[in-house]
Design a protein around this motif. Sequence first.
Motif, short mmCIF file in Angstrom:
data_model
loop_
_atom_site.label_atom_id
_atom_site.label_comp_id
_atom_site.label_asym_id
_atom_site.label_seq_id
_atom_site.Cartn_x
_atom_site.Cartn_y
_atom_site.Cartn_z
N LEU A 425 0.82 -1.20 0.00
CA LEU A 425 0.00 0.00 0.00
C LEU A 425 0.86 1.25 0.00
O LEU A 425 1.96 1.28 0.55
N ALA A 426 0.32 2.29 -0.60
CA ALA A 426 1.03 3.58 -0.59
C ALA A 426 1.06 4.19 0.81
O ALA A 426 1.86 5.07 1.09
N SER A 427 0.18 3.74 1.68
CA SER A 427 0.10 4.30 3.04
C SER A 427 1.01 3.59 4.03
O SER A 427 1.01 3.93 5.21
N LEU A 493 -4.42 11.49 2.04
CA LEU A 493 -4.22 12.05 0.70
C LEU A 493 -4.91 11.18 -0.34
O LEU A 493 -5.54 11.69 -1.28
N ALA A 494 -4.82 9.86 -0.19
CA ALA A 494 -5.50 8.96 -1.13
C ALA A 494 -7.01 9.18 -1.10
O ALA A 494 -7.67 9.22 -2.14
N ILE A 495 -7.57 9.36 0.09
CA ILE A 495 -9.01 9.60 0.19
C ILE A 495 -9.38 10.94 -0.44
O ILE A 495 -10.39 11.07 -1.13
N ALA A 496 -8.54 11.95 -0.23
CA ALA A 496 -8.82 13.26 -0.82
C ALA A 496 -8.80 13.22 -2.33
O ALA A 496 -9.49 14.00 -3.00
N LEU A 497 -8.03 12.29 -2.90
CA LEU A 497 -7.96 12.15 -4.35
C LEU A 497 -9.02 11.20 -4.89
O LEU A 497 -9.01 10.88 -6.08
N GLY A 498 -9.92 10.72 -4.02
CA GLY A 498 -10.99 9.84 -4.46
C GLY A 498 -10.59 8.40 -4.59
O GLY A 498 -11.25 7.64 -5.31
N LEU A 499 -9.53 7.98 -3.90
CA LEU A 499 -9.04 6.61 -3.98
C LEU A 499 -9.32 5.88 -2.67
O LEU A 499 -9.53 6.50 -1.63
N ASP A 500 -9.30 4.55 -2.74
CA ASP A 500 -9.51 3.73 -1.56
C ASP A 500 -8.16 3.53 -0.86
O ASP A 500 -7.25 2.91 -1.43
N PRO A 501 -7.99 4.05 0.36
CA PRO A 501 -6.67 3.93 1.01
C PRO A 501 -6.30 2.49 1.34
O PRO A 501 -5.11 2.20 1.53
N LEU A 509 -0.99 6.25 -7.53
CA LEU A 509 -0.72 7.68 -7.39
C LEU A 509 0.25 8.16 -8.46
O LEU A 509 0.15 9.30 -8.92
N ASP A 510 1.19 7.29 -8.86
CA ASP A 510 2.07 7.66 -9.97
C ASP A 510 1.27 7.84 -11.26
O ASP A 510 1.60 8.70 -12.09
N ALA A 511 0.22 7.01 -11.43
CA ALA A 511 -0.57 7.10 -12.66
C ALA A 511 -1.33 8.42 -12.76
O ALA A 511 -1.66 8.86 -13.87
N LEU A 512 -1.64 9.06 -11.65
CA LEU A 512 -2.30 10.36 -11.70
C LEU A 512 -1.42 11.40 -12.37
O LEU A 512 -1.92 12.33 -13.00
N ASP A 513 -0.09 11.25 -12.19
CA ASP A 513 0.87 12.12 -12.87
C ASP A 513 0.59 13.59 -12.56
O ASP A 513 0.59 14.44 -13.46
N PRO A 657 -11.07 9.87 7.29
CA PRO A 657 -10.99 11.15 7.98
C PRO A 657 -11.91 12.17 7.34
O PRO A 657 -12.63 11.88 6.39
N SER A 658 -11.84 13.38 7.87
CA SER A 658 -12.63 14.47 7.31
C SER A 658 -11.87 15.10 6.16
O SER A 658 -10.73 15.54 6.32
N ILE A 659 -12.47 15.16 4.99
CA ILE A 659 -11.82 15.69 3.79
C ILE A 659 -12.65 16.84 3.25
O ILE A 659 -13.88 16.76 3.15
N HIS A 660 -11.98 17.94 2.95
CA HIS A 660 -12.63 19.08 2.33
C HIS A 660 -11.90 19.38 1.03
O HIS A 660 -10.69 19.53 1.03
N LYS A 661 -12.60 19.44 -0.07
CA LYS A 661 -11.98 19.78 -1.34
C LYS A 661 -12.93 20.66 -2.13
O LYS A 661 -14.15 20.52 -2.05
N LYS A 662 -12.35 21.58 -2.89
CA LYS A 662 -13.14 22.51 -3.68
C LYS A 662 -13.40 21.89 -5.04
O LYS A 662 -12.58 21.98 -5.95
#
Length: 666
Positions: A425-427, A493-501, A509-513, A657-662
Amino acid sequence: MDSSENSGSPYKKRARTSETQNREEAANTSQMRTRGAFLTTLPLDVLLCILERLDPFDLTHIVQTNRAFRATLLHSSQGCRIWKTASESAIIPECPPHVPQVFWVRSFLRDWRCSQCGSWTNGVEDFDFALLRKWCKRCRSDGLVPSSSVATLISKVDDQLLELVIYTYNQGSTERRYWKDDVVEMLATCNRYKRDIRAGRRRVKNYEEFKAGRILYVRARTQHAQEARDWFDARRKAAKELEALYNRRYKQVLQRCEDLGYWFVRDIEDLNRSLDDGIFQYLSEFYKHDITDYAWERMKPALEPCLLDWRCSWPVDQHVISQRMLLIKDTYDDYKRTLHPIEWLRLPPLKMISMMPAFRSLIYDKPDIPLDRLRCDEAARDLPQFISTYYANVKDVLLRTMGEAINLTRGTANQMVVTDDHLALASSAFYMRRDDLFCSLTDVLEQLSYSEAEDRRGYGGRFWLQLQDPEQFHYGLRLFKWDRIGHAICQNLAIALGLDPQATRPEDLDALDRYFFCRYEHCMAECIAMPWRRVIHHCWNVHADYRRSAEPLRISILSGEVSEAVRRKRFPAELLKAWSCNHCPIHLNNLQMQDDAVRHVQTEHDVVEPRCPVDFFCAVPQEHCLPGDSIAIQLEDDACQDLIIECTDLSWSIGPPSIHKKGPIQ
């Protein structure tokens, strides 16, 4: 100075003129009171258990916290028991009669300067248990007056007055010695009593009661001082006996090392200083008893990596060693050519191969006999098994480290079994004896394999020897450490990017580039663009306050166009030779620029549209090994999106966790 004297002081506090300052100070004071009031809200039995585990010097600070603690520790039966327990654990004698406990502890434990001149002393060695002072040799000889000379130096002093003054002895002498200032002070006190009697303010009975009480006090202090001296002499004698016993056992260890061929180990102190803290604590338990055959069999595996490293670093002809290392390198390169080129990324480095038993004996043994290629090829037959064991050892050490950290955090009631899948895992965040953070088993293997990073971080031969034996973990050695802060940041960070941690790999995450930058105020001044690994390391390493507070992380993700521009600026083709063909070993030890590697794949392997990492790959773990992997950028409108991550539970972040994104991630 009392309150009346304070009220009459000509120095007055300056009046406050700013309401902002008043509010800030009120907020700080309220925060300090809230933190300080936490202990007072605990149940009494819990509080007493906490106090019993503190050392005496810490208790002196607790006493001065507030009146409740002072009353509990100084004027209650529980306080007496706590002080006695703390004194026994710190190995100090009990407090003398009628002496404040705080004064006794601080003067005995921490005040190492001479009470007279302020110069450094030998600590307890120079502490006078009767006069409760530490003296240097000069002040002790100048300030102490023998009983036979007191009457000569100070007039109107007789034997009856000296009975009221506390006295001490010099080592090896039975003559009483008095501190001159104490004699003068007692003479003044007696004269004051006599003047009051003559003036009718006091009666003779008061003076007699004072002398009787003072005589009892001097006797009690003298008796306590004698008991303390006996205690200290017994401690010193026991320490010398223990030192002699340990020296005898150290000699047993040195003899056993010599029997194994480690004749160069001459000083046990040098050996102990070279050990890691955990291994030193492990071995210290065996020095408490004689070094039997059974004990030595348990000590030898912990000592052997250090001893082998000493043997390899013993002064020999360095030219011979260098020539043999070149021969081993050629042999290792021939083995690499038999593998798929992308597998080079995770192979053990040459330093690890040189510590392989078969190659180690070829390099460091018998320097007068020439080494030929045939013997190296015979030793290379063990390379596949050795490399397979190397992978298993790294994985085993990481699993043990991760499992230990998680179970210590969660407690033993609900232990979590850590599996191989967790390491992918990345975590899964680890760091290795330095301040760099690595995500997943893949990152750790690449970091170990990268020779430039190896040289930069200075992993010596002992590190690679210890890595060959995963049982070093049981001896207290921790080559890697799992970091819960880094884990929480990666997971959120994975959750904030819409991924399953629980399923995100570093490759995802590398594929997001994409590139990120930190939005903290002092970081925005430079606006540094960083890849995902670098931004995690930045938050983990730079923002230390984040570890101790609930303040959310503030980072932004750059758009695809800006990330591409950053990538072109970060990896200029004319400066970076880090690419290799994945179809043939032609670029081994001869990495090329990306365009040259692509051109080679097209012309030599007839691949029309080469893909990375299928047809070519970057042979350098670029995300965390290359220098200059963060560059300054200039932001424009719609160039980024904000991510505010609140890691509310850093003890073990297993839930979302709690995630806030615009807006959604574009």
